[in-house]
Design an enzyme around this catalytic site. Sequence first.
Site, PDB file in Angstrom:
ATOM      1  N   ARG A  15      12.095  -0.266  -1.445  1.00 45.54           N
ATOM      2  CA  ARG A  15      12.083  -1.607  -0.949  1.00 45.54           C
ATOM      3  C   ARG A  15      11.563  -1.693   0.379  1.00 45.54           C
ATOM      4  O   ARG A  15      11.313  -2.899   1.070  1.00 45.54           O
ATOM      5  CB  ARG A  15      13.466  -2.314  -0.942  1.00 45.54           C
ATOM      6  CG  ARG A  15      13.614  -2.351  -2.561  1.00 45.54           C
ATOM      7  CD  ARG A  15      14.994  -3.196  -2.722  1.00 45.54           C
ATOM      8  NE  ARG A  15      16.213  -2.491  -2.035  1.00 45.54           N
ATOM      9  CZ  ARG A  15      17.180  -1.875  -2.482  1.00 45.54           C
ATOM     10  NH1 ARG A  15      17.001  -1.397  -4.102  1.00 45.54           N
ATOM     11  NH2 ARG A  15      18.118  -1.139  -1.896  1.00 45.54           N
ATOM     12  N   SER A  72       2.230  -0.548 -10.577  1.00 48.67           N
ATOM     13  CA  SER A  72       1.924  -0.026  -8.939  1.00 48.67           C
ATOM     14  C   SER A  72       1.366   1.444  -9.257  1.00 48.67           C
ATOM     15  O   SER A  72       0.254   1.881  -8.612  1.00 48.67           O
ATOM     16  CB  SER A  72       3.363   0.355  -8.345  1.00 48.67           C
ATOM     17  OG  SER A  72       3.210   0.907  -7.178  1.00 48.67           O
ATOM     18  N   TYR A  83       8.374  -8.797 -10.656  1.00 43.63           N
ATOM     19  CA  TYR A  83       9.817  -8.319 -11.299  1.00 43.63           C
ATOM     20  C   TYR A  83      10.375  -9.753 -11.765  1.00 43.63           C
ATOM     21  O   TYR A  83      10.788  -9.975 -12.813  1.00 43.63           O
ATOM     22  CB  TYR A  83      10.382  -7.749 -10.280  1.00 43.63           C
ATOM     23  CG  TYR A  83      11.927  -7.362 -10.638  1.00 43.63           C
ATOM     24  CD1 TYR A  83      12.419  -6.469 -11.601  1.00 43.63           C
ATOM     25  CD2 TYR A  83      12.982  -8.031  -9.951  1.00 43.63           C
ATOM     26  CE1 TYR A  83      13.630  -6.373 -11.821  1.00 43.63           C
ATOM     27  CE2 TYR A  83      14.343  -7.949 -10.350  1.00 43.63           C
ATOM     28  CZ  TYR A  83      14.703  -6.870 -11.318  1.00 43.63           C
ATOM     29  OH  TYR A  83      16.016  -6.827 -11.634  1.00 43.63           O
ATOM     30  N   HIS A 127       5.843  -4.776  -1.569  1.00 46.71           N
ATOM     31  CA  HIS A 127       7.035  -4.927  -2.289  1.00 46.71           C
ATOM     32  C   HIS A 127       7.441  -6.614  -2.614  1.00 46.71           C
ATOM     33  O   HIS A 127       7.840  -6.891  -3.384  1.00 46.71           O
ATOM     34  CB  HIS A 127       8.269  -4.395  -1.627  1.00 46.71           C
ATOM     35  CG  HIS A 127       9.616  -4.729  -2.140  1.00 46.71           C
ATOM     36  ND1 HIS A 127      10.379  -5.815  -1.696  1.00 46.71           N
ATOM     37  CD2 HIS A 127      10.017  -4.024  -3.197  1.00 46.71           C
ATOM     38  CE1 HIS A 127      11.513  -5.468  -2.805  1.00 46.71           C
ATOM     39  NE2 HIS A 127      11.434  -4.599  -3.627  1.00 46.71           N
ATOM     40  N   HIS A 142      -2.351   2.547  -7.901  1.00 50.43           N
ATOM     41  CA  HIS A 142      -2.577   3.649  -6.918  1.00 50.43           C
ATOM     42  C   HIS A 142      -3.455   4.930  -7.526  1.00 50.43           C
ATOM     43  O   HIS A 142      -4.433   5.250  -6.638  1.00 50.43           O
ATOM     44  CB  HIS A 142      -1.070   4.370  -6.588  1.00 50.43           C
ATOM     45  CG  HIS A 142      -0.298   3.677  -5.694  1.00 50.43           C
ATOM     46  ND1 HIS A 142       0.444   2.544  -5.969  1.00 50.43           N
ATOM     47  CD2 HIS A 142      -0.314   3.902  -4.316  1.00 50.43           C
ATOM     48  CE1 HIS A 142       1.056   2.161  -4.637  1.00 50.43           C
ATOM     49  NE2 HIS A 142       0.766   3.003  -3.799  1.00 50.43           N
ATOM     50  N   ASN A 160      16.288   2.453  -2.356  1.00 47.49           N
ATOM     51  CA  ASN A 160      16.105   1.549  -0.841  1.00 47.49           C
ATOM     52  C   ASN A 160      14.617   1.950  -0.445  1.00 47.49           C
ATOM     53  O   ASN A 160      14.070   1.144   0.495  1.00 47.49           O
ATOM     54  CB  ASN A 160      17.200   2.078  -0.111  1.00 47.49           C
ATOM     55  CG  ASN A 160      17.237   1.082   1.347  1.00 47.49           C
ATOM     56  OD1 ASN A 160      17.306   0.056   1.329  1.00 47.49           O
ATOM     57  ND2 ASN A 160      16.731   1.969   2.345  1.00 47.49           N
ATOM     58  N   ASN A 201       7.297  -0.393   2.112  1.00 50.20           N
ATOM     59  CA  ASN A 201       5.777  -1.454   2.525  1.00 50.20           C
ATOM     60  C   ASN A 201       6.578  -2.988   2.144  1.00 50.20           C
ATOM     61  O   ASN A 201       6.478  -3.196   0.884  1.00 50.20           O
ATOM     62  CB  ASN A 201       4.725  -1.083   1.710  1.00 50.20           C
ATOM     63  CG  ASN A 201       3.588  -1.989   1.952  1.00 50.20           C
ATOM     64  OD1 ASN A 201       3.646  -3.075   2.483  1.00 50.20           O
ATOM     65  ND2 ASN A 201       2.582  -1.375   1.606  1.00 50.20           N
ATOM     66  N   HIS A 242      15.313   6.949  24.156  1.00 51.69           N
ATOM     67  CA  HIS A 242      15.155   8.188  23.522  1.00 51.69           C
ATOM     68  C   HIS A 242      13.922   8.107  22.228  1.00 51.69           C
ATOM     69  O   HIS A 242      13.482   9.004  22.062  1.00 51.69           O
ATOM     70  CB  HIS A 242      16.580   8.223  22.825  1.00 51.69           C
ATOM     71  CG  HIS A 242      17.730   8.165  23.820  1.00 51.69           C
ATOM     72  ND1 HIS A 242      17.924   9.230  24.761  1.00 51.69           N
ATOM     73  CD2 HIS A 242      18.510   7.385  24.162  1.00 51.69           C
ATOM     74  CE1 HIS A 242      18.988   8.995  25.487  1.00 51.69           C
ATOM     75  NE2 HIS A 242      19.500   7.868  25.089  1.00 51.69           N
TER      76      HIS A 242
END
Length: 534
Positions: free
Chosen positions: A405, A443, A420, A412, A447, A402, A408, A124
């Site tokens: 996280r 980040s 962090y 991350h 970018h 989520n 990528n 599928h």
Amino acid sequence: MATPSKDNRAHHRNKAASSSPPGSNNEPKGPEGDRAELAADDLIQWKRHIEQVKAELLEQIQGVLGDLLDKAIKESVRSYSSHSRVLPDRVANAAKTNRDHRMEDGKVFMARRSVLDELFEINHIRTIYHMFIAALMVFIISTLAVDYIDQGRLVLEFDLLFYAFGKLPTVLWAWLIMFSYTLAGPYHALTLWGGLYHSSSVPGVLSLGVTLLLGALQACVLGVFPIYVVVRYQLPPASRFIIILEQIRFLMKSYSFIRENVPVIINHKPQKGEAPKFPTFSSYLYFLFCPTLIYRESYPRNPYIRWNYVAVTFAKILGCLFYAYFVLVRLCIPALMNESIQPFSTRTLVLALFHATLPGMLILLLAFFAFLHCWLNAFAEMLRFADRMFYKDWWNSTSFANYYRTWNVVVHDWLYYYGYRDFLWLSRRRFRTAAMLSVFIVSAMVHEYVFTLCFGFFYPVMFCLFAVFGVVFNFTMNDKRKSPVWNIIMWTCLFIGQGVQVCLYCQEWHAQIHCPRTGKSFWELVIPRSWSCN
């Protein structure tokens, strides 16, 4: 367990037929009837046999599982009883030690496949993949048809593609300089500092001097040099992306290498005549090419290379490149060019935004599949790198927390462990919100730096989407959202966000061409031309 023999079954059938009354269903039916009854009887007996085997297997498995659970319970009880006798102060010290060392635990690599490689084994999901290929074929056929009707020829032109990847020799020699420095500079700086650290009378001064020297080299070779090449040689957009993304990759790789090895050297307890153990040069060279940003001396490796998988994966990357080209040429540029001809108004802006939504989402999916799946898997296969968890099932996310996280995992992991968690360690785990916000801001700035240099103009669309909307969505659409409705909301926001990016960047690119700057003042450089270009 043996099944009943055919002779016994035939004997019972004959006996039953002889004892049955005339005219009943057990009368002989000829050879074909006997064969049909034999087949049905065999099937029934075989089903009974399978059911008995199933029951026996379940009993055996249940017995084994019962033994394992009993053993686990006994071990846990023994462990609990031994730990319960520990003095309270020792328990407190052990808990404190665990808290102190928890921040030092790093990423664990293991052999696992990419999510899409597993999903493509399902018919599928593979059909959905085939639908995207069919859409590419439709793009090619429609382009050929339009060219034949308008110009009377069947030729696919790739002028935009050749322009975007122009000046590749300049890209190659600039990349070689950055790679050569990254291979030699951080490694030799670490070994020089590590060899003198424990024997030096002033290790702090030595560390400061080496840090300043390495920082200056990093700023020159991996900081200023790529920007100089991009601006001085006026590279086209795709070539600029190669240089700038490799610049960021080398900076992140070299930082991870230093960050992982410096604590090991500092905590080393030297014995007489024993030098600290340095990472091998081959492991560092392997790290510069393997698809991860977290340094380890060794990684789980596959036993062999599937070269057919590598060839097919690179063919998919080429297909995605042509796919993106057709999306831009057939869907994006004509619609936005028509909108840009009209006078600027709220109506034209909204129409341009929603015309760019579908092309923007297709470009996002193509970029994800081409880079995060195909490119990283191709290099992982050639290097026998076994951990292929470059992304997770981000498409099932019901929260933006989520999604960030799982989209990528490679980047991350770097931001999580070196941004962090290090921020929490320095602040003694007191400013979790500040740590998260700092990661978002960094980040967003990176970018925006990439897009500004690659497009050649400053238009902080990406920064606003990351630093403003990204932060808001991260805290509002958090992990508490579990309903499928939130997955629909997330996809809707992604569609609109991609439409905004494609629409505004394309309009600004068009304005930079048709309304060039008349001067080089600061405000003229930072104010978008599309706001005033008519």
